[in-house]
Design an enzyme around this catalytic site. Structure first.
Site, PDB file in Angstrom:
ATOM      1  N   ARG A 187     -19.135  56.901 -15.638  1.00 34.70           N
ATOM      2  CA  ARG A 187     -18.507  56.119 -16.702  1.00 34.70           C
ATOM      3  C   ARG A 187     -17.833  54.894 -16.113  1.00 34.70           C
ATOM      4  NH1 ARG A 187     -15.168  56.721 -21.343  1.00 34.70           N
ATOM      5  NH2 ARG A 187     -14.583  54.625 -21.937  1.00 34.70           N
TER       6      ARG A 187
ATOM      7  N   ARG B 246     -21.738  55.641 -23.754  1.00 40.97           N
ATOM      8  CA  ARG B 246     -21.138  56.123 -22.508  1.00 40.97           C
ATOM      9  C   ARG B 246     -21.687  57.489 -22.108  1.00 40.97           C
ATOM     10  NH1 ARG B 246     -16.020  55.541 -24.942  1.00 40.97           N
ATOM     11  NH2 ARG B 246     -16.754  53.431 -25.117  1.00 40.97           N
TER      12      ARG B 246
ATOM     13  N   ASP C  69     -16.903  60.482 -22.077  1.00 37.97           N
ATOM     14  CA  ASP C  69     -15.592  60.004 -22.508  1.00 37.97           C
ATOM     15  C   ASP C  69     -14.698  61.233 -22.615  1.00 37.97           C
ATOM     16  OD1 ASP C  69     -13.697  58.238 -23.540  1.00 37.97           O
ATOM     17  OD2 ASP C  69     -14.396  58.465 -25.594  1.00 37.97           O
TER      18      ASP C  69
ATOM     19  N   ASP D 187     -10.844  62.403 -23.656  1.00 39.66           N
ATOM     20  CA  ASP D 187      -9.585  62.003 -24.277  1.00 39.66           C
ATOM     21  C   ASP D 187      -8.591  63.149 -24.200  1.00 39.66           C
ATOM     22  OD1 ASP D 187     -10.401  59.434 -25.082  1.00 39.66           O
ATOM     23  OD2 ASP D 187     -11.353  60.245 -26.884  1.00 39.66           O
TER      24      ASP D 187
HETATM   25  N1  ROI Z   1     -18.443  58.033 -31.910  1.00 39.09           N
HETATM   26  C1  ROI Z   1     -18.709  59.362 -31.913  1.00 39.09           C
HETATM   27  N2  ROI Z   1     -19.405  59.881 -32.921  1.00 39.09           N
HETATM   28  N3  ROI Z   1     -18.259  60.181 -30.916  1.00 39.09           N
HETATM   29  C2  ROI Z   1     -17.540  59.694 -29.871  1.00 39.09           C
HETATM   30  O1  ROI Z   1     -17.154  60.474 -28.972  1.00 39.09           O
HETATM   31  C3  ROI Z   1     -17.249  58.308 -29.839  1.00 39.09           C
HETATM   32  N4  ROI Z   1     -16.517  57.760 -28.833  1.00 39.09           N
HETATM   33  C4  ROI Z   1     -16.194  56.469 -28.817  1.00 39.09           C
HETATM   34  C5  ROI Z   1     -16.600  55.523 -29.921  1.00 39.09           C
HETATM   35  C6  ROI Z   1     -17.340  54.334 -29.335  1.00 39.09           C
HETATM   36  C7  ROI Z   1     -15.342  55.068 -30.629  1.00 39.09           C
HETATM   37  N5  ROI Z   1     -17.461  56.164 -30.906  1.00 39.09           N
HETATM   38  C8  ROI Z   1     -17.734  57.501 -30.906  1.00 39.09           C
HETATM   39  O2  ROI Z   1     -15.449  56.016 -27.844  1.00 39.09           O
END
Ligand code: ROI
Length: 169
Positions: free
Chosen positions: A86, A97, A100, A102
């Site tokens: 990433r 990506r 991700d 969080d």
């Molecule tokens: N959209 C979805 N469906 N799932 C994600 O994890 C995700 N992550 C992001 C953005 C680009 C906002 N859109 C996403 O970072």
């Protein structure tokens, strides 16, 4: 030693074999120091929030019990993202990506610093967080927003469905 805290991590990927990315990441989260994995959700396929010219996402949530402080935990999450290729950059904030991660919640901690906002500021409106999180903790109260179960019922976007292993190319 600080007392263990329950922390919830959101996982998302839409590049480079997303199911493998999420499976490997769950194993790596379980190996973090002073941390144990309590449970994780099933995987969900979701339409991208943000630009539509990118593949659908695979999302999941993990529940950890950890003695790391939130900043240490965040540093480990960023290191795992980097291992998965990433590249965080301001011009790819909404783009595809390989991984991700969080930090969604850290106990009931409410925090706002330059590096970290807790609870995650978008968590209460994102179906791809609320559906998997509701599997693990439907009664969890998001400070300022209410219980996960109720938030999920009011949340319809982006479109989301359970991922069935083997049903996709
Ligand atoms: N959209 C979805 N469906 N799932 C994600 O994890 C995700 N992550 C992001 C953005 C680009 C906002 N859109 C996403 O970072």
């Amino acid at each position: 030693m600080r007392a263990p805290v329950s922390a919830y991590i959101g996982l998302g990927a839409n590049l480079n074999d997303p199911a493998a990315q999420l499976r490997d990441t769950l194993a790596e989260l379980a190996q973090l120091p002073d941390t144990r994995m309590l449970s994780h959700s099933r995987f969900y396929l979701s339409k991208p929030l943000g630009p539509k010219d990118q593949p659908d996402y695979l999302n999941a949530v993990a529940a950890l019990e950890t003695q790391l402080d939130p900043q240490e935990l965040m540093r480990h999450l960023l290191a795992i993202e980097t291992q998965h290729g990433r590249q965080r950059s301001p011009d790819n904030r909404w783009g595809a990506r390989s991984l991700d991660l969080d930090l969604l919640m850290y106990g009931a901690l409410v925090l706002q610093t330059k590096e970290l906002t807790l609870p995650h500021p978008e968590l209460h409106k994102r179906s791809f967080v609320l559906y998997p999180l509701a599997e693990l903790a439907p009664d969890l109260v998001i400070p300022g927003h209410g219980p996960v179960r109720v938030l999920r019922e009011h949340c319809r976007s982006p479109a989301i469905r359970l991922y069935e292993e083997g049903a996709h190319a």
